[in-house]
Design an enzyme around this catalytic site. Structure first.
Site, PDB file in Angstrom:
ATOM      1  N   ARG A 124       0.836  -1.208   0.000  1.00  0.00           N
ATOM      2  CA  ARG A 124       0.000   0.000   0.000  1.00  0.00           C
ATOM      3  C   ARG A 124       0.868   1.255   0.000  1.00  0.00           C
ATOM      4  O   ARG A 124       0.471   2.295  -0.527  1.00  0.00           O
ATOM      5  CB  ARG A 124      -0.925   0.017   1.228  1.00  0.00           C
ATOM      6  CG  ARG A 124      -2.010  -1.041   1.202  1.00  0.00           C
ATOM      7  CD  ARG A 124      -2.840  -0.992   2.479  1.00  0.00           C
ATOM      8  NE  ARG A 124      -2.003  -1.224   3.667  1.00  0.00           N
ATOM      9  CZ  ARG A 124      -2.429  -1.084   4.917  1.00  0.00           C
ATOM     10  NH1 ARG A 124      -3.671  -0.687   5.156  1.00  0.00           N
ATOM     11  NH2 ARG A 124      -1.624  -1.316   5.930  1.00  0.00           N
ATOM     12  N   SER A 153      -7.133   3.220   5.725  1.00  0.00           N
ATOM     13  CA  SER A 153      -6.831   1.842   5.340  1.00  0.00           C
ATOM     14  C   SER A 153      -6.288   1.750   3.913  1.00  0.00           C
ATOM     15  O   SER A 153      -5.677   0.753   3.545  1.00  0.00           O
ATOM     16  CB  SER A 153      -8.063   0.945   5.498  1.00  0.00           C
ATOM     17  OG  SER A 153      -9.145   1.459   4.755  1.00  0.00           O
ATOM     18  N   GLU A 204     -20.704   1.819  -0.679  1.00  0.00           N
ATOM     19  CA  GLU A 204     -19.869   1.335  -1.787  1.00  0.00           C
ATOM     20  C   GLU A 204     -20.569   1.370  -3.136  1.00  0.00           C
ATOM     21  O   GLU A 204     -19.922   1.560  -4.163  1.00  0.00           O
ATOM     22  CB  GLU A 204     -19.377  -0.088  -1.495  1.00  0.00           C
ATOM     23  CG  GLU A 204     -18.391  -0.193  -0.330  1.00  0.00           C
ATOM     24  CD  GLU A 204     -19.056  -0.078   1.034  1.00  0.00           C
ATOM     25  OE1 GLU A 204     -20.269  -0.339   1.138  1.00  0.00           O
ATOM     26  OE2 GLU A 204     -18.373   0.273   2.010  1.00  0.00           O
ATOM     27  N   PHE A 213     -15.447  -5.395   0.010  1.00  0.00           N
ATOM     28  CA  PHE A 213     -16.630  -4.519  -0.071  1.00  0.00           C
ATOM     29  C   PHE A 213     -16.726  -3.863  -1.452  1.00  0.00           C
ATOM     30  O   PHE A 213     -17.820  -3.651  -1.966  1.00  0.00           O
ATOM     31  CB  PHE A 213     -16.584  -3.482   1.049  1.00  0.00           C
ATOM     32  CG  PHE A 213     -16.227  -4.107   2.373  1.00  0.00           C
ATOM     33  CD1 PHE A 213     -16.875  -5.267   2.791  1.00  0.00           C
ATOM     34  CD2 PHE A 213     -15.219  -3.591   3.181  1.00  0.00           C
ATOM     35  CE1 PHE A 213     -16.526  -5.889   3.980  1.00  0.00           C
ATOM     36  CE2 PHE A 213     -14.870  -4.208   4.372  1.00  0.00           C
ATOM     37  CZ  PHE A 213     -15.519  -5.360   4.773  1.00  0.00           C
ATOM     38  N   ARG A 269      -2.002  -5.899   2.024  1.00  0.00           N
ATOM     39  CA  ARG A 269      -1.311  -5.190   3.100  1.00  0.00           C
ATOM     40  C   ARG A 269      -0.289  -6.116   3.777  1.00  0.00           C
ATOM     41  O   ARG A 269       0.422  -5.701   4.689  1.00  0.00           O
ATOM     42  CB  ARG A 269      -2.304  -4.678   4.140  1.00  0.00           C
ATOM     43  CG  ARG A 269      -3.094  -5.765   4.847  1.00  0.00           C
ATOM     44  CD  ARG A 269      -3.772  -5.263   6.123  1.00  0.00           C
ATOM     45  NE  ARG A 269      -4.779  -4.259   5.836  1.00  0.00           N
ATOM     46  CZ  ARG A 269      -5.181  -3.355   6.736  1.00  0.00           C
ATOM     47  NH1 ARG A 269      -4.643  -3.336   7.943  1.00  0.00           N
ATOM     48  NH2 ARG A 269      -6.121  -2.487   6.440  1.00  0.00           N
TER      49      ARG A 269
END
Lengths: 273, 321
Positions: free
Chosen positions: B14, B41, B62, B87, B171
């Site tokens: 990330r 995030s 979303e 999501f 991540r």
């Protein structure tokens, strides 16, 4: 465009739509008849669009979120010069670009592919935000059905548009009080819509959705409230103005037989006199 | 054999993603990000600081998020949607289908913390169906970069590519395995280890494990080819057919269910062009038990040892066929 010209144009669009649905043996004629006065006012009075430059960066955008009434949009686009008028006869034919829901890649003047309900308003919020980021003056208009307001994604977008203060966005709800299988009231009554939209921070106005003068005024740029997205609740009649179709749920996607077609066409021709 | 994989220095991709996106946005005013309360995030705090007007946080919504991105693209923007992958791809799948894929909008869908990255948060937060869901849609290039270098390169490519991209990011810490001057080419696999006994195909957080497995196999006298298949659609058919023809057995490793993901994509090529024995490693069609991402990858047979053992079994199977 003057009011009488708008009325004559809407009548012409209705007749071509009726014929297209009759010829194709399919369509969503009830919702098409209810939305045609709104489409006509937008395309022939309100919107800054040029059919010779359909992707001009500063064009106004129209999203027909109730995409199942695509035929009404196709006929309006043809009347405006985006596509050839003779192409309407290909509606729903194999390989025609005029299928049951509009496709932006294939049909000039269509801004986003709609079909599943609850998609047009979020996309329109993005369009309006893009204009804001560029300090551009083009406006975004989106038409939803009233039954469509049962989709949760619309309420996500309604919150978002108010938060982003998108006063360049206008939502027109085609409030004909009927959905596919029954009345709105008997299914999941999202009405009254005015207090709901107002509570979410929108400027709300109610009009007779078949009165071109009222539509024209409500859609004009000077009717905008600075800092607030605008919702026009257009009270309409499904199947309007055909006597035996009007406010009758069986005409959501009913197809007229020859006798009904002739009778409906005669009524529309008489109204055109 | 390539240089051994250095497991002492692991990176969260990330960081490379957000740093690259900030640099791209500095050079192009049309680049915007769309988040769903996912600024932290997605590591977008720096982007927000530098370009506050161009980070659109729609909140926890979303469906609206993806629709808004499609609308921004219509208005000439290049939106990077940054959202936890389960999501993004699960909740907004119909928006991805209608507003992005079918409408052919220039939207970059960045699935953050994909695969098993959320580990012990459980199956609701695992994104092990996203390859299958997105792969079924036309008009979206799917890329799962394997390290920081490839993440940065793929992000740059996505910004310049006129079309929808699903960038599947993690991540979970991974070592650097690609050279700094690595050039990302969409649809091209990287042959990271030569070999002619068996081929291991992987991407994302699994490629370095495949390389470690190849080292173990080498100690057993088995020469394993390793392909980093970052692009899952369009898939590199040429490199898959070459692997089938030249090594005769293929094992796929994916941080995904074995139904419809990388293994399936590879098999679609193999069975139609050059059938050879295959083994699919991945999540075996179940909701995962509690555990960290690395624990679960080991649990599902994707430790370097596990991959090497599966390769050995596959080769025996081929020999006895």
């Amino acid at each position: 465009m003057e009011i009488d010209e708008l009325i004559a144009t809407a009548n012409r669009i209705r007749r071509r739509d009726l014929q297209a649905v009759f010829d194709a043996g399919a369509g969503h004629i009830g919702g098409e008849m209810s939305v045609i006065d709104i489409l006509t006012t937008l395309y022939f009075h309100t919107m800054n669009i040029d059919p010779s430059i359909p992707l001009s960066p500063n064009r106004d955008r129209l999203v027909l979120s109730k995409g199942h009434t695509a035929c009404a949009l196709y006929v309006t686009l043809a009347e405006k010069g985006f596509i050839p008028k003779e192409e309407i006869s290909t509606f729903l034919k194999p390989h025609s670009r005029l299928n049951g829901h509009p496709n932006r890649v294939k049909v000039p003047g269509v801004e986003t592919n709609t079909g599943p309900l609850g998609h047009g308003l979020p996309v329109s919020v993005g369009m309006a935000k893009a204009a804001k980021l560029d300090n551009a003056s083009w406006r975004t208009f989106v038409i939803t059905g009233d039954g469509e307001m049962q989709e949760g994604s619309n309420w996500e977008a309604i919150m978002c548009a108010a938060h982003l203060q998108l006063d360049n966005l206008t939502l027109i709800i085609d409030h004909n009080k009927l959905q596919q299988g029954a009345s709105l009231a008997d299914t999941n009554n999202v009405a009254p819509l005015v207090p709901k939209l107002a509570a979410f921070g929108w400027a709300v106005e109610e009009v007779d959705g078949h009165d071109m003068a009222q539509l024209r005024m409500a859609l004009d740029a000077d009717a905008i409230t600075i800092g607030k997205p605008k919702c026009i609740i257009a009270h309409t009649h499904k199947g309007h103005p055909i006597s035996f179709m009007s406010d009758n749920v069986m005409w959501h996607h009913g197809v007229p037989n020859a006798e009904q077609y002739n009778s409906a066409m005669a009524e529309l021709l008489e109204a055109a006199q | 054999m390539n240089a051994p994989v250095d497991m002492t220095n692991l990176h969260d991709c990330r960081d490379a993603f957000s740093k690259t996106l900030e640099a791209l946005a500095g050079a192009n005013d049309d680049i915007v990000t769309v988040c769903n309360d996912s600024v932290g995030s997605s590591k977008m705090s720096g982007f927000r600081e530098k370009f506050p007007q161009r980070l659109i946080n729609v909140g926890i919504a979303e469906q609206n998020m993806v629709g808004v991105a499609a609308g921004l693209a219509n208005g000439g923007k290049i939106p990077f949607v940054c959202c936890a992958s389960p999501f993004l791809t699960g909740r907004a799948l119909e928006q991805i289908k209608a507003d992005v894929a079918y409408s052919q909008t220039n939207v970059k869908l960045c699935g953050i913390s994909s695969g098993l990255a959320y580990g012990d948060l459980g199956p609701t937060h695992h994104s092990i169906e996203d390859f299958a869901w997105i792969r079924a849609l036309p008009n979206i290039t799917i890329v799962a970069p394997t390290d920081s270098t490839e993440t940065a390169a793929a992000t740059r490519w996505a910004a310049h590519h006129d079309g929808a991209v699903f960038l599947r990011l993690s991540r979970v810490g991974v070592p650097d395995i690609l050279p700094e001057n690595h050039r990302f080419v969409a649809g091209k696999a990287d042959r990271l280890n030569e070999g002619d006994d068996v081929t291991i195909i992987a991407n994302g957080v699994l490629t370095h494990r495949a390389l470690l497995a190849a080292q173990l196999l080498s100690q057993r006298g088995i020469s394993a080819r390793v392909l980093n298949m970052a692009t899952v659609r369009p898939i590199d058919s040429g490199e898959i057919i070459a692997a089938a023809e030249e090594t005769g057995a293929i094992i796929t490793c994916e941080e995904h269910t074995v139904f419809g993901g990388l293994g399936s994509a590879v098999a679609e090529v193999v069975v139609q062009s050059c059938p050879v024995p295959m083994k699919f490693l991945g999540v075996p069609g179940i909701f995962a038990p509690t555990g960290s991402a690395n624990f679960l990858l080991d649990e599902f047979g994707m430790s370097p040892q596990g991959i090497a053992d599966s390769a050995t079994v596959l080769m025996k199977k081929r020999a006895s066929a």
